[in-house]
Design a protein around this motif. Sequence first.
Motif, mmCIF file in Angstrom:
data_model
loop_
_atom_site.group_PDB
_atom_site.id
_atom_site.type_symbol
_atom_site.label_atom_id
_atom_site.label_comp_id
_atom_site.label_asym_id
_atom_site.label_seq_id
_atom_site.Cartn_x
_atom_site.Cartn_y
_atom_site.Cartn_z
ATOM 1 N N MET A 179 0.842 -1.192 0.000
ATOM 2 C CA MET A 179 0.000 0.000 0.000
ATOM 3 C C MET A 179 0.881 1.248 0.000
ATOM 4 S SD MET A 179 -3.026 -1.106 -0.098
ATOM 5 C CE MET A 179 -3.989 -2.584 0.260
ATOM 6 N N ILE A 180 0.425 2.267 -0.728
ATOM 7 C CA ILE A 180 1.223 3.491 -0.861
ATOM 8 C C ILE A 180 0.702 4.517 0.138
ATOM 9 C CG2 ILE A 180 2.012 5.276 -2.460
ATOM 10 C CD1 ILE A 180 1.131 3.327 -4.739
ATOM 11 N N PRO A 181 1.509 4.950 1.097
ATOM 12 C CA PRO A 181 1.049 5.928 2.107
ATOM 13 C C PRO A 181 0.606 7.229 1.443
ATOM 14 C CG PRO A 181 3.154 4.956 2.725
ATOM 15 C CD PRO A 181 2.907 4.563 1.297
ATOM 16 N N LEU A 182 -0.331 7.925 2.100
ATOM 17 C CA LEU A 182 -0.898 9.165 1.558
ATOM 18 C C LEU A 182 -0.568 10.324 2.482
ATOM 19 C CD1 LEU A 182 -2.821 10.308 -0.675
ATOM 20 C CD2 LEU A 182 -4.674 9.968 0.952
ATOM 21 N N ASP A 183 -0.115 11.424 1.906
ATOM 22 C CA ASP A 183 0.220 12.617 2.677
ATOM 23 C C ASP A 183 -1.040 13.467 2.874
ATOM 24 O OD1 ASP A 183 1.257 14.845 3.857
ATOM 25 O OD2 ASP A 183 2.533 15.441 2.165
ATOM 26 N N THR A 184 -1.658 13.372 4.031
ATOM 27 C CA THR A 184 -2.919 14.076 4.291
ATOM 28 C C THR A 184 -2.725 15.565 4.540
ATOM 29 O OG1 THR A 184 -2.776 13.531 6.646
ATOM 30 C CG2 THR A 184 -3.981 11.994 5.244
ATOM 31 N N THR A 185 -1.480 16.013 4.695
ATOM 32 C CA THR A 185 -1.248 17.448 4.927
ATOM 33 C C THR A 185 -1.558 18.273 3.673
ATOM 34 O OG1 THR A 185 1.098 17.306 4.296
ATOM 35 C CG2 THR A 185 0.541 16.919 6.627
ATOM 36 N N GLN A 186 -1.706 17.605 2.530
ATOM 37 C CA GLN A 186 -1.974 18.332 1.286
ATOM 38 C C GLN A 186 -3.469 18.522 1.015
ATOM 39 O OE1 GLN A 186 0.347 17.138 -2.191
ATOM 40 N NE2 GLN A 186 1.714 15.928 -0.888
ATOM 41 N N PHE A 187 -4.321 18.021 1.931
ATOM 42 C CA PHE A 187 -5.762 18.085 1.699
ATOM 43 C C PHE A 187 -6.265 19.527 1.628
ATOM 44 C CE2 PHE A 187 -7.485 13.677 3.102
ATOM 45 C CZ PHE A 187 -6.477 13.053 2.381
ATOM 46 N N ALA A 188 -5.769 20.379 2.525
ATOM 47 C CA ALA A 188 -6.256 21.757 2.582
ATOM 48 C C ALA A 188 -5.986 22.498 1.276
ATOM 49 C CB ALA A 188 -5.609 22.501 3.750
ATOM 50 N N SER A 189 -4.798 22.306 0.704
ATOM 51 C CA SER A 189 -4.470 22.990 -0.553
ATOM 52 C C SER A 189 -5.338 22.458 -1.696
ATOM 53 C CB SER A 189 -2.986 22.813 -0.881
ATOM 54 O OG SER A 189 -2.668 21.445 -1.035
ATOM 55 N N PHE A 190 -5.741 21.176 -1.617
ATOM 56 C CA PHE A 190 -6.619 20.614 -2.642
ATOM 57 C C PHE A 190 -7.966 21.339 -2.641
ATOM 58 C CE2 PHE A 190 -10.182 17.800 -3.609
ATOM 59 C CZ PHE A 190 -9.893 17.440 -4.927
ATOM 60 N N TYR A 191 -8.539 21.563 -1.462
ATOM 61 C CA TYR A 191 -9.851 22.218 -1.396
ATOM 62 C C TYR A 191 -9.780 23.685 -1.808
ATOM 63 C CZ TYR A 191 -11.280 17.997 1.049
ATOM 64 O OH TYR A 191 -11.540 16.695 1.375
ATOM 65 N N LYS A 192 -8.634 24.297 -1.638
ATOM 66 C CA LYS A 192 -8.464 25.663 -2.126
ATOM 67 C C LYS A 192 -8.487 25.692 -3.649
ATOM 68 C CE LYS A 192 -5.906 27.738 1.729
ATOM 69 N NZ LYS A 192 -4.620 28.360 2.146
#
Length: 527
Positions: free
Chosen positions: A42-55
Amino acid sequence: MKKIKIFIASVCMVAVALTSCKGNKDGDVSSDTETHEHSEKMIPLDTTQFASFYKQYPEFKQYSGEIAELYKKHTHYIWHEKRGLIEFAEVLYNRINQLDDEGLSKNIPYKKTLDEVFEDSGRGERPNVQTELLISSMYFYWANKTIDGLPASKSRETGWFLPRENMDLVAYLDTLMKDPQKVKGDKEEVFSQYFALKKGLAKYREIQSKGGWKTIELPEGTKVLQEGDNNAAVAQLRARLAAEGYLKSDNKSTEFDKALADAVSDYEEKHFRKYDGKVGPAILGELNVAVAERIKTITVNMERCRWIPSRLNTQKEYIAVNIPSYRLRYVRDGEIELISNVVVGKELNKTVVFTGNMSYIAFAPYWNIPQSIVEKEIQPGIAKNSNYLASHNMEYYDNGRIRQKPGGENSLGKVKFMFPNSNNIYLHDTPAKSLFNKDDRAFSHGCVRVEKARELAILITGKDGGWDENKVDEAMNSDKENTYSLKKKIPVYITYFTAWADENGNVAFFEDIYSRDVSLEHLLYKE
């Protein structure tokens, strides 16, 4: 809440659920729906990038809570393998591109970006957070539109107060990945009428693609068409019925023959009416509604199906009233036991769309007259005639309230079926039997008058308590109110469908008596 099998498994089983499943370029899923294991980690996911995605994609922020829950459950990429996107992502993308088949607008947010993601099926694309979240957002967009439908607050705006049961869409994604066939239409989680209407939608769109149908115009001075007539309007009627499938073919004849009469009779029967041998303004008005409008009506009612609890598909016993068709169905042991005509509330006293549980039956009932009716109708009657109450078999009770005593002229008839609710609506008999012969049956103060009330009482008490016809008749004709408490409560659904299809997609349309279709259509296509 809808019952969803939550796919809970070990890490190994999660790997099975989240790997590719067979599909093709058309989004079809092969008959082999098993998922396949792969040995990649499984490939780990960087959840810190979620906020920039919603922007960058603010229209998808409405799904941020569900997406956070999804990646709390799966802390890795779920749409990617090391070699690129899993095939189920492409299957879902194809379903998004076919939203019009579900009677929905294809105004998909960020469609151009999604198209770029799926060029060449996304093969070879390296995992990145933006693509991962785009596909997850695409899933929640699709599921919200096709399964949950409009929010409950919006459905209430259209007068719909049946309880809504929204699905756990995070858990449901695991279910879909385990059984990808469900993405094409999950008959366990969606009210079955939805799929019948979907067939109807395809049928009427095909009619539209062939040019639809033309308006039927009566010759000057002609009010009705009937067997034996010979004029151009007869040929127009023939073509119109052939277009919708009530005639196998159109021979262009201008003669109103038996074959055409049989087709009109079939049309009337489909709409729960008896053919009287004449095609008058009422039928012609319906037949002259354009096919494009019929398509809109179908899509509006597909949306209403999304609001119906799917448990109704397998519920063994219930009573359902459809207001626009003026029909009641009593289902027992999964089979239709009784169909009855009904009278519903007039425009000023709309029958409410809601559900309740029938708990008792009142025989030879009193009618405790609502204060609103007392003020509008009874008091003016008393002012004109001091003997008004006695002449209508009414009396004062309980500190000045008014009720009508039991008897054959009681407005509730000889039996009422009670499912206590805040709307004070119930099913009941009526002495005004002639109203059931009318095509338009919106006459009541809001309650539902049942033509076959006696038969319904016999069926219910017979199963629940072993009563026979004689015992029911004795209770109905008593001079005192008496009640029967059900051992097992019966769910009652008061619904509002202006289109209803059979399993082959043949659709019957009913008058939008409370003018709710247009407002729902506006909500549906504005979303």
